[in-house]
Design an enzyme around this catalytic site. Structure first.
Site, PDB file in Angstrom:
ATOM      1  N   TYR A  12       0.828  -1.221   0.000  1.00 46.94           N
ATOM      2  CA  TYR A  12       0.000   0.000   0.000  1.00 46.94           C
ATOM      3  C   TYR A  12       0.861   1.269   0.000  1.00 46.94           C
ATOM      4  CZ  TYR A  12      -3.289   3.480   1.944  1.00 46.94           C
ATOM      5  OH  TYR A  12      -4.033   4.603   2.187  1.00 46.94           O
ATOM      6  N   ILE A  13       1.656   1.459   1.035  1.00 50.22           N
ATOM      7  CA  ILE A  13       2.471   2.684   1.083  1.00 50.22           C
ATOM      8  C   ILE A  13       3.601   2.584   0.057  1.00 50.22           C
ATOM      9  CG2 ILE A  13       3.777   4.253   2.555  1.00 50.22           C
ATOM     10  CD1 ILE A  13       2.365   3.069   4.979  1.00 50.22           C
ATOM     11  N   ASP A  32       9.676  -7.326  -3.617  1.00 50.78           N
ATOM     12  CA  ASP A  32       8.482  -7.670  -2.841  1.00 50.78           C
ATOM     13  C   ASP A  32       8.250  -9.167  -2.998  1.00 50.78           C
ATOM     14  OD1 ASP A  32       5.808  -5.616  -1.979  1.00 50.78           O
ATOM     15  OD2 ASP A  32       5.675  -7.800  -1.840  1.00 50.78           O
ATOM     16  N   ASN A  36       1.481  -9.903   0.525  1.00 50.52           N
ATOM     17  CA  ASN A  36       0.310  -9.092   0.888  1.00 50.52           C
ATOM     18  C   ASN A  36       0.013  -8.066  -0.210  1.00 50.52           C
ATOM     19  OD1 ASN A  36      -1.798  -8.285   2.524  1.00 50.52           O
ATOM     20  ND2 ASN A  36      -0.563  -6.832   3.674  1.00 50.52           N
ATOM     21  N   LYS A  86       2.163  -6.244   9.128  1.00 52.01           N
ATOM     22  CA  LYS A  86       1.638  -5.042   9.790  1.00 52.01           C
ATOM     23  C   LYS A  86       0.304  -5.220  10.503  1.00 52.01           C
ATOM     24  CE  LYS A  86      -0.754  -3.337   5.736  1.00 52.01           C
ATOM     25  NZ  LYS A  86      -1.099  -2.249   4.848  1.00 52.01           N
ATOM     26  N   SER A 126       6.594   3.728  13.018  1.00 50.56           N
ATOM     27  CA  SER A 126       5.185   3.982  13.317  1.00 50.56           C
ATOM     28  C   SER A 126       5.028   4.773  14.603  1.00 50.56           C
ATOM     29  CB  SER A 126       4.479   2.639  13.450  1.00 50.56           C
ATOM     30  OG  SER A 126       3.219   2.799  14.053  1.00 50.56           O
ATOM     31  N   TYR A 151       3.903  -6.409  16.859  1.00 48.75           N
ATOM     32  CA  TYR A 151       4.114  -5.596  15.647  1.00 48.75           C
ATOM     33  C   TYR A 151       4.788  -4.270  16.010  1.00 48.75           C
ATOM     34  CZ  TYR A 151       2.892  -1.718  12.619  1.00 48.75           C
ATOM     35  OH  TYR A 151       2.956  -0.550  11.895  1.00 48.75           O
ATOM     36  N   LYS A 155       8.859  -2.435  15.427  1.00 46.82           N
ATOM     37  CA  LYS A 155       9.221  -1.088  14.948  1.00 46.82           C
ATOM     38  C   LYS A 155      10.229  -0.457  15.908  1.00 46.82           C
ATOM     39  CE  LYS A 155       6.599  -1.021  11.303  1.00 46.82           C
ATOM     40  NZ  LYS A 155       7.227  -1.203   9.980  1.00 46.82           N
ATOM     41  N   SER A 218     -18.340  -1.440  12.663  1.00 44.35           N
ATOM     42  CA  SER A 218     -18.389  -1.362  14.129  1.00 44.35           C
ATOM     43  C   SER A 218     -17.483  -0.223  14.570  1.00 44.35           C
ATOM     44  CB  SER A 218     -17.865  -2.663  14.755  1.00 44.35           C
ATOM     45  OG  SER A 218     -18.725  -3.723  14.431  1.00 44.35           O
TER      46      SER A 218
END
Ligand code: UD1
Length: 338
Positions: A12-13, A32, A36, A86, A126, A151, A155, A218
């Site tokens: 994604y990033i 990569d 994912n 992640k 993060s 996780y 970091k 939710s």
């Protein structure tokens, strides 16, 4: 043309960062393992920039395979290291999987950087390293605590590994970017977030609910000590976040300091309810949601003081929350799920 290696570059990033480096005139090599992400992300990148990055399907924990790439691209001026797991909840269930993947991956990247004399690293860290801070907003000097999850701990540990490695080496320099909550997609809607299975994060859950893939969102808790009772985060546009990596590499190329850390956020906190409202207003979609109990491990509120990144890196978040939320929706409408 200067070359950069981006691990996790189809994620994604990572994918948004590949685009920003190509736009800034760098040659990009992507590594990569596609655990994912999907190979078609490269098509999206190519549609946006007209350039297909060089790609290696390699797992960063496999030192022999990784070394082949470094051998071939030892002329790179920097590595941007994203490749990591992640999912916060999964990391609590399977800590060893997270410690192995996230730490071994970095160790391999660093040892190859030393061996092939690639001097600059940008590490994706993060805001989770701050836990629930006493004082808001958080600066880079806010104390780092033991994170809530394995996780988060990877970091923190990785930042320490980078610091120690740099202190022992004459040439190596690094910047760690502590991301707040990245959301949204490229305005072209050719790339965006592609969560596998049920999303953990707020924005993909919202867009999947609006498109009809999920029944309702939710909202985890409405009894926090915040103005509307829902938890507050600093949601940052993913393209803005991606651009921060280009600023970081340019700073590293100027050889100013050996190791620096920057908060990458907008400097503004938004509650879960404010995000829902922003989504409804900017897209015209009504969202089904219900209030449920707090999610275990969630903190109440956090947002960034970004003045160091603004002044020292010369970078600033620019895209508004409404535009960002809309970009996530445009992407959701285009995603094909076969
Ligand atoms: C977490 C991590 C962060 C990590 C990110 C990536 C912590 C403190 N933060 O961010 O380091 O980079 O995941 O996965 O560990 N929410 C709902 N309903 C949902 C989903 C989320 O109400 O279905 C709420 C959450 O309770 C939270 C906010 O939305 O208040 C944001 O949640 P999320 O997108 O999961 O990000 P974080 O938990 O902040």
């Amino acid at each position: 043309m200067q070359k950069v290696i981006i691990t996790g570059g189809t994620g994604y990033i990572g994918s948004h960062t590949v685009v920003e480096f190509q736009n800034a005139g760098f040659e990009v090599v992507v590594i990569d393992n596609l655990s994912n992400s999907i190979i078609e992300v490269l098509d999206g990148i190519e549609k946006i920039t007209g350039i297909r990055p060089i790609f290696y399907q390699v797992d960063v924990t496999e030192q022999k395979d990784l070394e082949i790439v470094f051998q071939k691209h030892g002329d790179a001026v920097a590595i941007i290291h994203f490749a990591a797991y992640k999912a916060v909840g999964e990391s609590v269930q399977e800590p060893l999987k997270y410690y192995h993947n996230n730490i071994q991956g970095l160790l391999n990247v660093l040892s190859n950087m030393l061996k092939y004399d690639i001097p600059n690293l940008v590490f994706s860290s993060s805001c989770t390293v701050y836990g629930q801070p006493d004082k808001l907003p958080v600066t880079e000097d806010t104390p780092v605590v033991k994170p809530e999850s394995p996780y988060g701990n990877t970091k923190k540990i990785n930042e320490e590994i980078i610091d120690d490695t740099i202190n022992s080496s004459e040439n190596l320099c690094a910047i760690s970017l502590r991301y707040f909550n990245p959301i949204g997609a490229h305005t072209s809607a050719y790339i965006g977030e592609l969560p596998l299975g049920v999303p953990d994060n707020l924005l993909p859950y919202i867009t999947q609910t609006a498109i009809g893939l999920r029944k309702e969102l939710s909202v985890f808790g409405d009894n926090y000590n915040t103005p509307d009772g829902t938890a507050i985060r600093d949601y940052i546009n993913v393209c803005d976040l991606a651009k921060a990596h280009v600023f970081a590499v340019k700073r590293l190329l100027n050889n100013v300091l050996k190791y620096e850390i920057f908060n990458i956020g907008t400097g503004k906190g938004s509650s879960v309810m404010e995000i829902i409202k922003a989504f409804e207003t900017s897209t015209g979609q009504k969202l089904n949601y219900k209030i449920v109990d707090r999610r275990a491990g969630d903190i109440e509120q956090v947002w960034a003081d970004t003045s160091k990144a603004n002044k020292v890196l010369g970078w600033k978040a620019e895209v508004s929350l409404d535009e960002t939320v809309k970009s996530a929706w445009e992407w959701e409408k285009k995603v094909k799920r076969d």
